[in-house]
Design a protein around this motif. Structure first.
Motif, short mmCIF file in Angstrom:
data_model
loop_
_atom_site.label_atom_id
_atom_site.label_comp_id
_atom_site.label_asym_id
_atom_site.label_seq_id
_atom_site.Cartn_x
_atom_site.Cartn_y
_atom_site.Cartn_z
N ILE A 103 11.23 -22.21 63.33
CA ILE A 103 11.76 -23.10 62.30
C ILE A 103 12.94 -22.44 61.58
CG2 ILE A 103 9.63 -24.39 61.96
CD1 ILE A 103 8.98 -22.63 59.58
N LYS A 104 13.46 -21.39 62.17
CA LYS A 104 14.69 -20.75 61.71
C LYS A 104 15.53 -20.44 62.95
CE LYS A 104 13.55 -20.33 57.26
NZ LYS A 104 12.33 -21.15 57.30
N TYR A 153 10.80 -32.21 59.74
CA TYR A 153 11.86 -31.24 60.03
C TYR A 153 12.33 -30.53 58.76
CZ TYR A 153 16.39 -29.41 61.60
OH TYR A 153 17.46 -28.60 61.88
N ASP A 154 12.72 -31.29 57.74
CA ASP A 154 13.24 -30.67 56.51
C ASP A 154 12.18 -29.83 55.82
OD1 ASP A 154 15.80 -31.78 56.74
OD2 ASP A 154 15.15 -33.66 55.82
N LEU A 155 10.95 -30.31 55.81
CA LEU A 155 9.86 -29.56 55.19
C LEU A 155 9.68 -28.21 55.88
CD1 LEU A 155 7.29 -29.39 53.35
CD2 LEU A 155 6.05 -30.38 55.27
N LEU A 156 9.67 -28.19 57.21
CA LEU A 156 9.45 -26.94 57.95
C LEU A 156 10.56 -25.94 57.69
CD1 LEU A 156 8.13 -28.36 61.36
CD2 LEU A 156 6.82 -27.29 59.53
N LEU A 157 11.81 -26.40 57.68
CA LEU A 157 12.93 -25.48 57.49
C LEU A 157 12.92 -24.82 56.12
CD1 LEU A 157 13.97 -26.69 60.14
CD2 LEU A 157 16.23 -26.83 59.11
N SER A 158 12.33 -25.48 55.13
CA SER A 158 12.35 -24.93 53.77
C SER A 158 11.24 -23.92 53.50
CB SER A 158 12.25 -26.08 52.76
OG SER A 158 10.99 -26.71 52.83
N PHE A 182 8.85 -18.95 56.40
CA PHE A 182 8.22 -18.53 57.65
C PHE A 182 9.25 -18.62 58.76
CE2 PHE A 182 4.84 -19.98 54.92
CZ PHE A 182 3.81 -19.09 55.14
N LEU A 183 8.96 -17.97 59.88
CA LEU A 183 9.87 -17.97 61.02
C LEU A 183 9.49 -18.99 62.08
CD1 LEU A 183 10.37 -14.11 61.44
CD2 LEU A 183 11.57 -15.70 59.92
N PHE A 184 8.19 -19.22 62.25
CA PHE A 184 7.68 -20.18 63.23
C PHE A 184 6.70 -21.11 62.53
CE2 PHE A 184 9.51 -17.09 65.94
CZ PHE A 184 9.74 -17.69 67.17
N ALA A 185 6.34 -22.19 63.22
CA ALA A 185 5.35 -23.13 62.70
C ALA A 185 4.41 -23.55 63.82
CB ALA A 185 6.03 -24.36 62.11
N ARG A 186 3.17 -23.84 63.44
CA ARG A 186 2.14 -24.30 64.35
C ARG A 186 1.26 -25.30 63.60
NH1 ARG A 186 -3.21 -23.09 65.81
NH2 ARG A 186 -3.55 -23.17 68.07
N LYS A 187 0.92 -26.48 64.15
CA LYS A 187 1.14 -26.92 65.51
C LYS A 187 2.20 -28.01 65.51
CE LYS A 187 -3.44 -26.71 67.65
NZ LYS A 187 -4.47 -27.60 68.27
N LYS A 214 17.71 -23.02 52.79
CA LYS A 214 17.24 -23.08 51.41
C LYS A 214 15.73 -23.05 51.41
CE LYS A 214 21.22 -25.76 49.79
NZ LYS A 214 21.66 -27.02 49.12
N VAL A 215 15.19 -21.89 51.10
CA VAL A 215 13.74 -21.68 51.18
C VAL A 215 13.10 -22.00 49.84
CG1 VAL A 215 11.90 -20.00 51.59
CG2 VAL A 215 14.00 -19.94 52.98
N SER A 216 12.27 -23.04 49.81
CA SER A 216 11.55 -23.41 48.59
C SER A 216 10.05 -23.16 48.70
CB SER A 216 11.79 -24.88 48.26
OG SER A 216 11.45 -25.71 49.36
N ASN A 217 9.53 -23.19 49.93
CA ASN A 217 8.16 -22.75 50.23
C ASN A 217 7.08 -23.55 49.51
OD1 ASN A 217 6.85 -20.94 51.96
ND2 ASN A 217 6.26 -19.62 50.28
N GLU A 218 7.31 -24.86 49.37
CA GLU A 218 6.33 -25.68 48.67
C GLU A 218 5.38 -26.38 49.64
OE1 GLU A 218 9.43 -28.52 50.03
OE2 GLU A 218 9.37 -26.47 49.30
N GLY A 219 5.41 -26.02 50.92
CA GLY A 219 4.68 -26.76 51.95
C GLY A 219 3.19 -26.91 51.69
N ARG A 220 2.51 -25.81 51.38
CA ARG A 220 1.05 -25.87 51.22
C ARG A 220 0.66 -26.72 50.02
NH1 ARG A 220 1.22 -20.72 53.75
NH2 ARG A 220 -0.18 -20.70 55.55
N SER A 221 1.30 -26.49 48.87
CA SER A 221 0.95 -27.26 47.68
C SER A 221 1.30 -28.73 47.86
CB SER A 221 1.66 -26.69 46.45
OG SER A 221 3.06 -26.68 46.63
N LEU A 222 2.41 -29.01 48.55
CA LEU A 222 2.81 -30.38 48.79
C LEU A 222 1.81 -31.09 49.69
CD1 LEU A 222 4.99 -32.51 48.36
CD2 LEU A 222 6.21 -31.59 50.33
N TYR A 223 1.33 -30.40 50.72
CA TYR A 223 0.34 -31.00 51.62
C TYR A 223 -0.96 -31.30 50.88
CZ TYR A 223 -3.20 -31.37 55.25
OH TYR A 223 -4.26 -31.80 56.02
N GLN A 224 -1.41 -30.35 50.08
CA GLN A 224 -2.65 -30.56 49.32
C GLN A 224 -2.53 -31.72 48.36
OE1 GLN A 224 -3.29 -26.73 47.54
NE2 GLN A 224 -3.95 -25.77 49.44
N PHE A 225 -1.35 -31.85 47.73
CA PHE A 225 -1.14 -32.94 46.78
C PHE A 225 -1.15 -34.29 47.49
CE2 PHE A 225 2.05 -35.83 44.91
CZ PHE A 225 1.43 -36.09 43.70
#
Length: 525
Positions: free
Chosen positions: A104-105, A258-263, A266-271, A295-306
């Protein structure tokens, strides 16, 4: 410059594996492939034939029949690592991947990231002290011997397990080993890998121990890295972005992620979904690109939980059995200000304090730092306050020597509202309705970790309607509950109208209520 030997464990989708190998090695890196011996032979030979001319690809010399939870997954990894060490002497890092992973980079970013930090990346937390294992078997993974696979041979697995428990056939962890646990998706330096391979040849006792532990791919490398590498050279995290659902299943990513993963940081994503053709194409092109800024914001986990939590709003409305007779007191009156904008409610309470002598406490069930008197420790954490809410409120009434008390609550605390309104005491509510601009919602998303400074406008555009709907849902839930003694003041209403609501809520004259609500900046952000 970092040169990566990717360790790829896979068992299906030969076309995707071929493309993955070609894409990653085109940037000058390497790949060692272990293709599950249980898979179709035709698929394996198709992969070998397609990659036969690629000098940056090698294969594990011995293929293993892999099973989830078994030692076979670790042995397959060791076989691929051994092949990579021999075939790629210039590899500086070894990165564990599956067939469902994608970068993802860009390759340029990945190499620079690894060059900047001389360390190993592996989740490794103390097996016994950490809470990494949320449910299911824990110590029994280690202290009993597991010879059978739970999924393919469940009767034998549980017969062996229960027989050992009944006979007390436990075993000790090797004395000099402190077992660690974490994700199996690691990135290790060459020196670390060489130390691990040497360890496997010299410490037969440790190898025998791990061969009969349950799910050793979550403990083997994690433990050995901590045993062999200085702590200050280990980052206890994975470089592969992965999420798990509430049911323990890996979350799958699709074209619109796509946009979520790039932000994410991390270097890779699964699955990555096999059907996400567009996402795979875009990520593949990205890996070969140069000069890309992320532009790394790293909100993926909290956004998914929300977002996933919006569909599961289960709340407990009834009282626990030991609370049924635990009333606040028939003669007491609890006044609750309900407001999503905490700063607005706090301003309102400050005005109430100046005009009346009613004791007032701010968001004691929502905000850890709310000033409270020492009540013997029951007030020390939000968890204790919520669990013992009625006892806490009785103690506060006693502390202030008052039969009236005002508190603030977030509209999301509907279970607390039901609980207090069901008490024998009198409960009066004042819901303060505010307007929510896009700017405010964006700031709210950042405050609660759903977004960051680097979150893209596109992500925010999709997120804001969900947050707005969430706030509307909370207000609707309060209305649907049909609470008695519910009053409302609104940002859009006049001072006179709001003064009427506050007068009824507090039981004071209209003049005093008008003095409380007539502050020009009451609703200001």
């Amino acid at each position: 410059m970092a040169r990566i030997a990717f360790i790829l464990l896979c068992h299906k989708d030969p076309d995707a594996i071929i493309k993955q190998a070609e894409r990653l090695t085109a940037a000058g890196d390497y790949m060692a492939i272990h293709f599950d011996a249980r898979a179709k032979p035709a698929h394996f030979w198709a992969i070998r034939q397609a990659l036969a001319g690629n000098p940056n690809v090698t294969f594990a010399r011995k293929r293993i029949k892999c099973g989830w939870g078994e030692w076979s997954l670790v042995q397959a990894t060791l076989n691929a690592v051994s092949a990579a060490l021999e075939a790629f002497p210039r590899a500086t890092h070894f990165y564990m991947l599956s067939g469902d992973c994608m970068a993802i980079k860009s390759a340029e970013y990945v190499h620079e990231f690894l060059d900047e930090r001389d360390c190993d990346y592996v989740e490794s937390f103390d097996f016994f002290e950490s809470d990494w294992i949320k449910t299911g078997m824990k110590e029994d993974r280690l202290v009993y011997r597991h010879y059978f696979n739970e999924r393919t041979q469940p009767k034998r697995y549980y017969w062996s397990y229960m027989a050992q428990k009944k006979l007390g056939l436990t075993r000790d962890v090797p004395a000099d080993i402190q077992v660690q646990i974490g994700s199996q998706w690691w990135c290790l330096r060459r020196r670390t890998i060489e130390w691990i391979m040497e360890f496997t040849r010299t410490r037969k006792d440790v190898m025998a121990f791990f061969r009969t532990t349950w799910i050793p791919d979550e403990t083997f490398f994690q433990t050995l890295v901590r045993h062999l590498v200085p702590e200050d050279e280990i980052k206890a995290r994975t470089l592969t972005f992965l999420l798990f659902s509430d049911y323990g299943m890996p979350v799958t990513f699709y074209n619109d992620h796509y946009d979520l993963l790039l932000s994410q940081d991390f270097l890779f994503a699964r699955k990555i979904s096999p059907e996400a053709k567009e996402l795979k194409s875009r990520l593949g092109a990205l890996y070969a690109a140069e000069g890309v800024e992320f532009k790394v914001s790293n909100e993926g986990r909290s956004l998914y939980q929300f977002l996933t939590g919006r569909g599961r709003m289960g709340r407990r409305f009834g009282m626990r059995f030991w609370e049924t007779e635990s009333t606040l007191g028939r003669e007491r009156e609890l006044l609750i200000v309900i407001c999503k904008k905490w700063h607005v409610a706090k301003r309102l309470l400050e005005n109430v304090r100046q005009v009346t002598n009613i004791p007032a406490i701010e968001y004691l069930f929502n905000e850890e730092s709310t000033p409270l008197p020492d009540l013997g420790g029951i007030q020390s954490t939000l968890g204790k306050r919520t669990r013992h809410r009625r006892a806490l409120m009785r103690m506060l009434f006693d502390y202030f020597d008052s039969d009236r008390l005002i508190i603030c609550l977030d509209p999301g605390a509907i279970d607390l509202l039901h609980d207090f309104c069901g008490d024998r005491s009198t409960t009066r509510l004042l819901e303060v309705e505010c307007r929510f601009s896009d700017e405010y919602l964006t700031g709210h998303a950042m405050r609660v970790g759903l977004a960051g400074e680097q979150t893209s406008p596109e992500t925010l555009e999709r997120l804001l309607p969900t947050i707005r709907h969430d706030m509307t849902f909370e207000s609707d839930a309060i209305r649907d509950a049909s609470f008695e003694n519910l009053n409302r003041m609104r940002e859009t209403d006049s001072f006179e109208s709001n003064a009427v609501s506050v007068s009824r809520f507090l039981g004071i004259s209209q003049d005093k209520a008008h003095e409380i609500v007539s502050t020009d900046y009451l609703f200001a952000d």
